[in-house]
Enzyme design. Structure first.
Site, PDB file in Angstrom:
ATOM      1  N   LYS A 106       0.837  -1.203   0.000  1.00 26.23           N
ATOM      2  CA  LYS A 106       0.000   0.000   0.000  1.00 26.23           C
ATOM      3  C   LYS A 106       0.874   1.257   0.000  1.00 26.23           C
ATOM      4  CE  LYS A 106      -2.963   0.032   3.386  1.00 26.23           C
ATOM      5  NZ  LYS A 106      -3.861   0.298   4.541  1.00 26.23           N
ATOM      6  N   LYS A 118       3.400  -2.469  11.167  1.00 28.88           N
ATOM      7  CA  LYS A 118       2.111  -2.411  11.883  1.00 28.88           C
ATOM      8  C   LYS A 118       2.351  -2.856  13.306  1.00 28.88           C
ATOM      9  CE  LYS A 118      -2.260  -1.592  10.769  1.00 28.88           C
ATOM     10  NZ  LYS A 118      -2.794  -0.821   9.627  1.00 28.88           N
ATOM     11  N   ASP A 158      -5.082   3.157  14.014  1.00 24.22           N
ATOM     12  CA  ASP A 158      -5.818   2.133  13.271  1.00 24.22           C
ATOM     13  C   ASP A 158      -7.027   1.837  14.159  1.00 24.22           C
ATOM     14  OD1 ASP A 158      -5.326   0.260  10.752  1.00 24.22           O
ATOM     15  OD2 ASP A 158      -6.157  -1.049  12.286  1.00 24.22           O
ATOM     16  N   THR A 201      -8.563   8.739   4.663  1.00 28.88           N
ATOM     17  CA  THR A 201      -8.807   7.365   4.194  1.00 28.88           C
ATOM     18  C   THR A 201     -10.172   7.276   3.513  1.00 28.88           C
ATOM     19  OG1 THR A 201      -7.592   6.663   6.160  1.00 28.88           O
ATOM     20  CG2 THR A 201      -8.650   4.941   4.868  1.00 28.88           C
ATOM     21  N   SER A 371      -0.631  10.653   5.952  1.00 32.92           N
ATOM     22  CA  SER A 371       0.366  10.468   7.020  1.00 32.92           C
ATOM     23  C   SER A 371       1.763  10.803   6.488  1.00 32.92           C
ATOM     24  CB  SER A 371       0.375   9.018   7.514  1.00 32.92           C
ATOM     25  OG  SER A 371      -0.586   8.818   8.522  1.00 32.92           O
TER      26      SER A 371
HETATM   27  N1  GLU Z   1      -3.863   2.366   9.745  1.00 34.38           N
HETATM   28  C1  GLU Z   1      -3.914   3.036   8.482  1.00 34.38           C
HETATM   29  C2  GLU Z   1      -3.722   2.039   7.356  1.00 34.38           C
HETATM   30  O1  GLU Z   1      -4.145   0.909   7.476  1.00 34.38           O
HETATM   31  C3  GLU Z   1      -2.991   4.241   8.401  1.00 34.38           C
HETATM   32  C4  GLU Z   1      -1.550   4.007   8.671  1.00 34.38           C
HETATM   33  C5  GLU Z   1      -0.722   5.269   8.779  1.00 34.38           C
HETATM   34  O2  GLU Z   1      -1.244   6.354   8.643  1.00 34.38           O
HETATM   35  O3  GLU Z   1       0.480   5.107   9.008  1.00 34.38           O
HETATM   36  O4  GLU Z   1      -3.239   2.334   6.297  1.00 34.38           O
END
Ligand code: GLU
Length: 439
Positions: A106, A118, A158, A201, A371
């Site tokens: 991603k 993560k 998240d 998002t 981000s």
């Molecule tokens: N948790 C979000 C994702 O699944 C954002 C992660 C972020 O901003 O670092 O992409």
């Protein structure tokens, strides 16, 4: 894949995520002996490291609680590890490994220099007091701080981690290290947050849908959409859908679904955003407040009839039965707002019926993209305005769409966006890994 299964017993989510990428890139990679010889996929599917630690905190009754925390640093070939923290009772190593693996692709698709990571904990923030959440976050960061840094690993939110938790985590990092630096994203505006990050998002997923429709000479205006979830992703996707004159027919939480037959209005959405973001209420309360909203306890929205489905709740929320119900109702598009919301069997149903699926790693990349822009703003000690950020987000989502379309074009002229996302996301990381040699 047999090797991945053997090395990761009982880690179904992780094996599922790797299997999906392997299936999609298998044919394409046949002509790339350099990737093959360097065992690139096998290396990406083995995290750089997994840090697991004990988190002890005291609840309001003065009882000590022992929880487990993790950070999975999957791959930093193209930039510092980047990805959210999830606090939920369902969190385990398999879930975080799958999320860190997905995040690698991603983040690559965004075109920004971010690797994949993560983390999180099996701590469930529901029903906890503010003071308990603060003590947990401080304890969690007391271990995590030594593994992260603005050029090393930059966590964010998240599920279960919003701006309140980011505030406590960032404050503790600053207290321990004595450094104010862009080590977390998703911060609030007074201490280095980015405008548009909360919306990114959900808005980004709708921008992706708009591009996908435009490629088929269709428009969003007038389309009916069933949405699951009622967190950041779902509620900001709903906002952008309403702005674009699409009809939002549902929202949900883990207890049930609300159905809005004539489409959610902007005023109703405002009320629900206050309920969820400020009062931390349940979605059923919207049905108590508005006559035209019906609540279905224990139900998901997938039996409803619409043009588009946007799963924005959690992984594997659309199973084979749900996919059959959706295709039975002639759903034409599925846009994955959550990470890996579609099981492998459900995906087979969509593929067989010719449903166009926008995969999570492309469709929900807007959050991590902003981000990345928050990191840039922190590095240059600046705040950019909303308009600039929204333009950049639109540009990034359009670019992701185009990359997926190009790499996912099939012989019959149709587009397999999932395959496109996997190939385009893989290529950049793989090329960087090749450049570094054997490591
Ligand atoms: N948790 C979000 C994702 O699944 C954002 C992660 C972020 O901003 O670092 O992409």
């Amino acid at each position: 894949m047999q090797g991945v299964k053997d090395r990761n017993p009982h880690q179904d989510e992780f094996v599922q995520a790797v299997g999906e990428v392997a299936e999609d890139i298998y044919e394409w990679i046949q002509d790339r002996s350099d990737y093959h010889n360097a065992q690139i996929l096998q290396r990406i599917a083995e995290p750089d490291r997994i840090i697991s630690f004990r988190v002890v905190w005291e609840d309001d009754d003065k009882h000590l609680q022992v929880q487990r925390g993790w950070r999975v640093q999957n791959n930093n070939a193209i930039g510092p590890y980047k990805g959210g923290l999830r606090f939920s009772s369902g969190v385990n190593e398999s879930v975080l490994k799958f999320l860190a693996f997905e995040q690698t692709f991603k983040n690559s698709l965004t075109g920004l220099p971010m690797g994949g990571g993560k983390g999180g904990s099996d701590f469930d923030p529901h029903g906890k007091s503010d003071a308990e959440i603060m003590r947990f976050c401080q304890s969690f960061m007391t271990e995590l701080y030594r593994h992260i840094g603005p050029d090393v690993d930059v966590p964010a939110g998240d599920i279960g981690v919003g701006s309140r938790e980011i505030g406590y985590l960032f404050g503790q990092y600053k207290r321990i290290t004595g450094r104010w630096e862009g080590v977390l994203t998703g911060k609030e505006m007074p201490y280095g947050g980015s405008r548009m990050r909360p919306e990114a998002t959900g808005f980004g997923a709708v921008y992706f849908l708009r591009e996908m429709l435009a490629a088929q000479d269709e428009e969003l205006k007038g389309k009916s959409v069933i949405l699951s979830g009622s967190g950041n992703v779902a509620l900001y996707a709903a906002q952008k859908l309403i702005d674009c004159e699409a009809k939002v027919l549902s929202l949900s939480d883990s207890d049930g679904t609300i159905e809005i037959e004539d489409g959610l209005t902007g005023d109703q959405l405002d009320w629900i955003q206050t309920l969820k973001f400020e009062q931390r209420g349940r979605i059923s309360e919207a049905a108590d407040e508005f006559d035209d909203i019906t609540y279905h306890e224990g139900k998901q929205p997938w039996q409803m009839d619409a043009d588009v489905a946007m799963p924005c709740a959690t992984q594997n929320e659309i199973d084979e039965g749900a996919a059959k119900a959706l295709t039975g109702n002639d759903i034409a598009y599925v846009v994955e707002g959550a990470n890996m919301p579609t099981t492998a069997d459900a995906m087979d149903v969509f593929r067989a019926k010719g449903v166009t699926v926008a995969p999570a790693k492309a469709a929900n990349a807007g959050g991590v993209a902003v981000s990345g822009l928050e990191m840039s703003q922190n590095a240059e000690r600046m705040h950019w305005d909303r308009e600039k950020l929204d333009d950049l987000l639109t540009e990034i989502m359009t670019d992701i769409h185009d990359k997926c379309r190009k790499a996912g074009e099939c012989d019959d002229g149709s587009v397999d966006y999932r395959r496109g996302a996997n190939i385009a996301g893989f290529e950049k990381v793989a090329d960087a890994m090749l450049a570094y040699g054997v490591m």
